[in-house]
Design an enzyme around this catalytic site. Structure first.
Site, PDB file in Angstrom:
ATOM      1  N   HIS A 362      82.682  39.799 -40.753  1.00 48.45           N
ATOM      2  CA  HIS A 362      81.277  40.171 -40.805  1.00 48.45           C
ATOM      3  C   HIS A 362      80.843  40.717 -42.163  1.00 48.45           C
ATOM      4  O   HIS A 362      79.685  40.556 -42.540  1.00 48.45           O
ATOM      5  CB  HIS A 362      80.916  41.062 -39.623  1.00 48.45           C
ATOM      6  CG  HIS A 362      80.866  40.257 -38.360  1.00 48.45           C
ATOM      7  ND1 HIS A 362      81.924  40.134 -37.518  1.00 48.45           N
ATOM      8  CD2 HIS A 362      79.900  39.442 -37.867  1.00 48.45           C
ATOM      9  CE1 HIS A 362      81.616  39.293 -36.532  1.00 48.45           C
ATOM     10  NE2 HIS A 362      80.387  38.864 -36.725  1.00 48.45           N
ATOM     11  N   GLU A 603      81.311  27.641 -28.379  1.00 44.02           N
ATOM     12  CA  GLU A 603      82.199  28.166 -29.409  1.00 44.02           C
ATOM     13  C   GLU A 603      83.648  28.251 -28.969  1.00 44.02           C
ATOM     14  O   GLU A 603      84.471  28.836 -29.664  1.00 44.02           O
ATOM     15  CB  GLU A 603      81.694  29.506 -29.961  1.00 44.02           C
ATOM     16  CG  GLU A 603      81.290  30.533 -28.953  1.00 44.02           C
ATOM     17  CD  GLU A 603      80.696  31.805 -29.590  1.00 44.02           C
ATOM     18  OE1 GLU A 603      80.761  31.977 -30.815  1.00 44.02           O
ATOM     19  OE2 GLU A 603      80.186  32.641 -28.820  1.00 44.02           O
ATOM     20  N   ASP A 627      83.680  30.729 -34.346  1.00 44.52           N
ATOM     21  CA  ASP A 627      84.673  30.878 -33.291  1.00 44.52           C
ATOM     22  C   ASP A 627      85.250  29.531 -32.885  1.00 44.52           C
ATOM     23  O   ASP A 627      86.431  29.426 -32.596  1.00 44.52           O
ATOM     24  CB  ASP A 627      84.052  31.585 -32.074  1.00 44.52           C
ATOM     25  CG  ASP A 627      84.048  33.088 -32.268  1.00 44.52           C
ATOM     26  OD1 ASP A 627      85.078  33.625 -32.713  1.00 44.52           O
ATOM     27  OD2 ASP A 627      83.011  33.719 -32.005  1.00 44.52           O
ATOM     28  N   CYS A 674      74.861  27.511 -35.582  1.00 46.01           N
ATOM     29  CA  CYS A 674      74.533  28.805 -36.184  1.00 46.01           C
ATOM     30  C   CYS A 674      75.746  29.512 -36.769  1.00 46.01           C
ATOM     31  O   CYS A 674      75.671  30.680 -37.131  1.00 46.01           O
ATOM     32  CB  CYS A 674      73.833  29.708 -35.170  1.00 46.01           C
ATOM     33  SG  CYS A 674      74.875  30.146 -33.780  1.00 46.01           S
TER      34      CYS A 674
HETATM   35  C1  PEP Z   1      80.097  31.863 -34.361  1.00 44.99           C
HETATM   36  O1  PEP Z   1      81.103  32.182 -33.737  1.00 44.99           O
HETATM   37  O2  PEP Z   1      79.996  30.815 -35.008  1.00 44.99           O
HETATM   38  C2  PEP Z   1      78.910  32.751 -34.390  1.00 44.99           C
HETATM   39  C3  PEP Z   1      77.789  32.363 -34.929  1.00 44.99           C
HETATM   40  O3  PEP Z   1      79.044  34.010 -33.879  1.00 44.99           O
HETATM   41  P1  PEP Z   1      79.825  35.244 -34.538  1.00 44.99           P
HETATM   42  O4  PEP Z   1      80.132  34.897 -35.945  1.00 44.99           O
HETATM   43  O5  PEP Z   1      78.929  36.435 -34.422  1.00 44.99           O
HETATM   44  O6  PEP Z   1      81.034  35.332 -33.662  1.00 44.99           O
HETATM   45 MG    MG Z   2      80.988  33.680 -32.214  1.00 46.61          MG
END
Ligand code: PEP
Ligand code: MG
Length: 754
Positions: A362, A603, A627, A674
């Site tokens: 993150h 995912e 993911d 996304c």
């Molecule tokens: C993903 O897993 O691609 C996603 C957009 O969610 P996060 O990165 O918050 O797990």
């Molecule tokens: Mg995710």
């Protein structure tokens, strides 16, 4: 043996510099396996030689002088084969060469093991004995294990240039620390080390100019710890057995011992701030205990460290002033969090370098949102020694240069100028539609939620919000946020973008996102209790959140709700019932809410195979490629050790995406993507070729991706996809996409100076 191994590694890691580390190493190994000689040779790239760096048993004057050209002698043989060589009589081996300077002629038994990092031989650890016999198996495995653990420290010394100055290499080649590319970009700045409060080991070095004042600060902290201990002792006195009371006395004695005080003050007088001086003193005291053979005395090392932590806590409360962030701050840390980044004034934050994490952590996602270069997982970086060093951060290639040579600096200054020019071209995309050359629209949405404020211009630029991560407001509190505060929070985003759609994702904690007040202890958190699995077992948390979302949407009507981590169709059915229930209850309570569109994230692999069943149930589909890549390739997205294997351009990922798009088509459901892949210019043509309807990404990637979209036709994108889908590995796909960007004149988006 394991115990000895730990002690050696610990002592080596704690040594102040490479030469002392090597000296400690040979001394301790020599003692541990009772060999007659222990020596270490390191590879000097400049002169292509194995240089004797430290020894016990050979003539000390030979250190630094014995330089065996690559491939020569038995040391050369070990390096060449990259495996141990164990000989009863070295002198009988055809590769043996006698070196008179060292006094080694009398030794027969020889064992050499290579020190290897990332498949490269960095040096050779050698033990010798007078006797003619092979070393035993346990001795071989012991050295072998030790060499594997030392490779990191040696590799850093090479990268930082420390090794060049020790080996006497004449023309130091500027090397770099490697990590994973976070956000593509270049920055030159000074390191500011951020560390977790009260974590003595990660306290960085900082220079001070008033040692007297710093000493007084230190003395105050020591006095306060003394008072704390006495108070504790008095309070617990009656209840404690005598031995434990003695512990308090011992701690007080240690605290007030001259060595602790004087040694720390001496270091402060050398110009270091009190926390770092304390770190040094405590480390050297603890080391003495660590190296003791008596297990009881060894345990005392943790008392020393505990004392250090207590003094540090008082020092932190008595901080003289806020951190002075230089204009070009490169934030450096063991494990940089989004919170730590938020502490730096945004206009001063030039780049981020984290010893752990990867491009999909993150912190890296936030760096992309802020449009600043990031290099993650630089595991060889000695974080505490980085404060104030000049760093060149190459976020394209995942490289960090420490105290760069003038030539490297000049090269990167040139790249920065080119990047600025590129930035202007990218800026020219602002306000233009995101459409292919044949007029096909690919709307670009924003991923937000990690940053509280989104800049005005990016608000105008995006087609809406494709992913609002609701975790942050949950993470920064000390309890679950209530319905009202969530309503206010969601209302702000929905209003800012209305009438454009805003997709709020329901709580996706677990995995690497932990709530401090809702700890989940698991062996394998990414395969554990996360996302909707928690929501289903705690419907009260889910219902509160959904109620807040629905209420926030009253009068706006742009809310979309997205469910993360779906692995079974039953989860969707149950959660939809809960959403319906929240809606009906709110209506009954007199709130004029309406049913939002509800979608799922794809995912995990099971959701790919059941994409049709899922699509049939919902209004839209969004692919979470972060993911999905992690679970398809079985590569932890945060683990720098396997980061090389994490690649969203892997053909298996592309095939999974194709299956999802086909399933969504069958039910006429829009499909977006996304994950970070949406913001990767290398992937844009493939995603357009696949027919993904929209892309949602960090704000920093928006204009770059738009540039690619506006440079390709749908036909060209489909052709590239067809070629890529026939490829067998990610590297091939990557090369294909790199050359396609080069052909379009967009190579600068992925590589500096193109
Ligand atoms: C993903 O897993 O691609 C996603 C957009 O969610 P996060 O990165 O918050 O797990
Ligand atoms: Mg995710």
């Amino acid at each position: 043996m394991l115990d000895t191994l730990h002690r050696i590694v610990h002592a080596v890691n704690k040594a102040p510099d490479l030469q002392s580390a090597l000296d400690v190493l040979v001394r301790m190994v020599h003692e541990a396996i009772s060999s007659d000689v222990c020596s270490i040779y390191l590879v000097d790239d400049a002169s292509r030689a194995n240089v004797l760096m430290a020894t016990v048993g050979l003539a000390p004057k030979a250190v630094g002088r014995v330089r065996l050209p690559m491939g020569r002698g038995l040391v050369g043989l070990v390096a060449e084969r990259a495996e141990p060589v164990n000989l009863a009589d070295a002198t009988a081996h055809p590769r043996y060469i006698r070196i008179d300077d060292t006094g080694e002629a009398r030794f027969r038994g020889f064992l050499g093991v290579p020190i290897i990092k990332n498949r490269r031989v960095l040096g050779v650890l050698v033990v010798r004995q007078v006797e003619t016999r092979e070393f035993q198996d346990e001795e071989v495995t012991f050295l072998f294990t030790l060499a594997a653990q030392l490779a990191g420290a040696i590799s850093y010394a090479r990268a930082s240039g420390e090794l060049d100055s020790l080996t006497g290499g004449e023309a130091p080649i500027q090397r770099f620390l490697s990590g994973q590319a976070g956000f593509a970009g270049v920055a030159i700045g000074s390191a500011v080390v951020t560390y977790r409060q009260s974590d003595l080991q990660s306290v960085p070095d900082r220079r001070i100019d008033d040692p007297e004042r710093e000493c007084r600060r230190f003395q105050r902290a020591v006095a306060q710890v003394g008072e704390d201990l006495r108070r504790l002792q008095a309070r617990l006195g009656g209840e404690l057995p005598v031995e434990d009371q003695a512990l308090f006395d011992a701690l007080l004695l240690m605290l007030e011992s001259e060595t602790l005080l004087l040694q720390t003050e001496e270091t402060i007088h050398s110009g270091l701030w009190a926390p770092a001086a304390l770190r040094e003193t405590i480390a050297s005291h603890a080391r003495i205990f660590d190296e003791m053979d008596d297990p009881y005395l060894r345990e005392r090392a943790s008392d020393v460290r505990d004392l250090g932590r207590r003094i540090l806590m008082h020092l932190e409360h008595d901080q003289p002033r806020e951190i002075d962030y230089p204009a070009q701050t490169v934030l450096v840390g063991e494990d940089i969090s989004a919170m730590q980044m938020a502490e730096v004034p945004p206009e001063r934050l030039a780049a981020v370098v984290s010893a752990s994490g990867s491009s999909s952590s993150h912190a890296a996602i936030l760096a992309r949102a802020m449009g600043i270069p990031a290099v993650m997982g630089v595991s060889e970086m000695p974080v505490s020694r980085m404060q104030g060093r000049t760093l060149v951060v190459d976020g394209y290639r995942g490289r960090v240069y420490v105290d760069p040579t003038p030539a490297v600096l000049a090269e990167y200054q040139r790249l920065l100028r080119e990047e600025r020019a590129l930035g202007e071209e990218v800026e020219a995309m602002r306000g233009l539609p995101s459409e292919t050359t044949d007029g096909h629209l690919v709307p670009l949405y924003l991923n937000t939620g990690l940053v509280s404020e989104t800049q005005e211009e990016s608000l105008a630029e995006a087609a809406g919000v494709g992913l609002y991560r609701t975790e942050l407001p949950f993470m920064v509190r000390d309890r679950f946020p209530g319905e009202e505060s969530q309503v206010a929070n969601y209302r702000r985003v929905l209003e800012a973008f209305a009438p454009r759609p805003v997709t709020l994702r329901t709580l996706d904690v677990g995995g690497d996102k932990e709530l401090p007040y809702f700890p989940v202890q698991e062996q394998n958190p990414f395969l554990g209790w996360r996302g909707v699995r928690i929501s289903l077992q705690h419907p009260e948390i889910f219902l509160t959140q959904v109620r807040a979302m629905l209420r926030a949407d009253i009068g706006l009507g742009n809310l979309h709700i997205m469910l993360p981590m779906i692995t079974q169709v039953g989860e969707v059915d149950e959660l939809q019932l809960l959403i319906q229930r929240a809606h009906d209850e709110l209506l009954e309570e007199g709130h004029a809410v309406s049913m939002p569109r509800v979608g799922v994230m794809i995912e995990v692999p099971s959701a790919v195979y059941q994409a049709a069943e899922l699509a049939r149930r919902v209004d839209f589909i969004s692919i979470g490629s972060n993911d999905l890549t992690q679970y398809l390739l079985a590569v932890d997205r945060n683990n720098p050790r396997v980061a090389d294997l994490y690649d969203e351009l892997h053909p298996a990922v592309l095939r999974a995406l194709k299956m999802v798009v086909d399933a969504a088509r069958e039910f006429h459901r829009p499909v977006s993507l996304c994950g970070e892949m949406a913001g990767n210019p290398l992937a844009t043509a493939l995603l357009v070729g696949l027919g993904i309807d929209s892309l949602s990404m960090s704000v920093g990637s928006l204009l770059r991706v738009k540039w690619v979209v506006r440079s390709i036709s749908r036909m060209h994108a489909r052709q590239l996809l067809t070629v890529a889908m026939r490829m067998e590995d990610a590297a091939q796909v990557r090369r294909l996409m790199e050359s396609s960007l080069d052909e379009l004149g967009l190579g600068g988006l992925i590589r500096p100076g193109k």
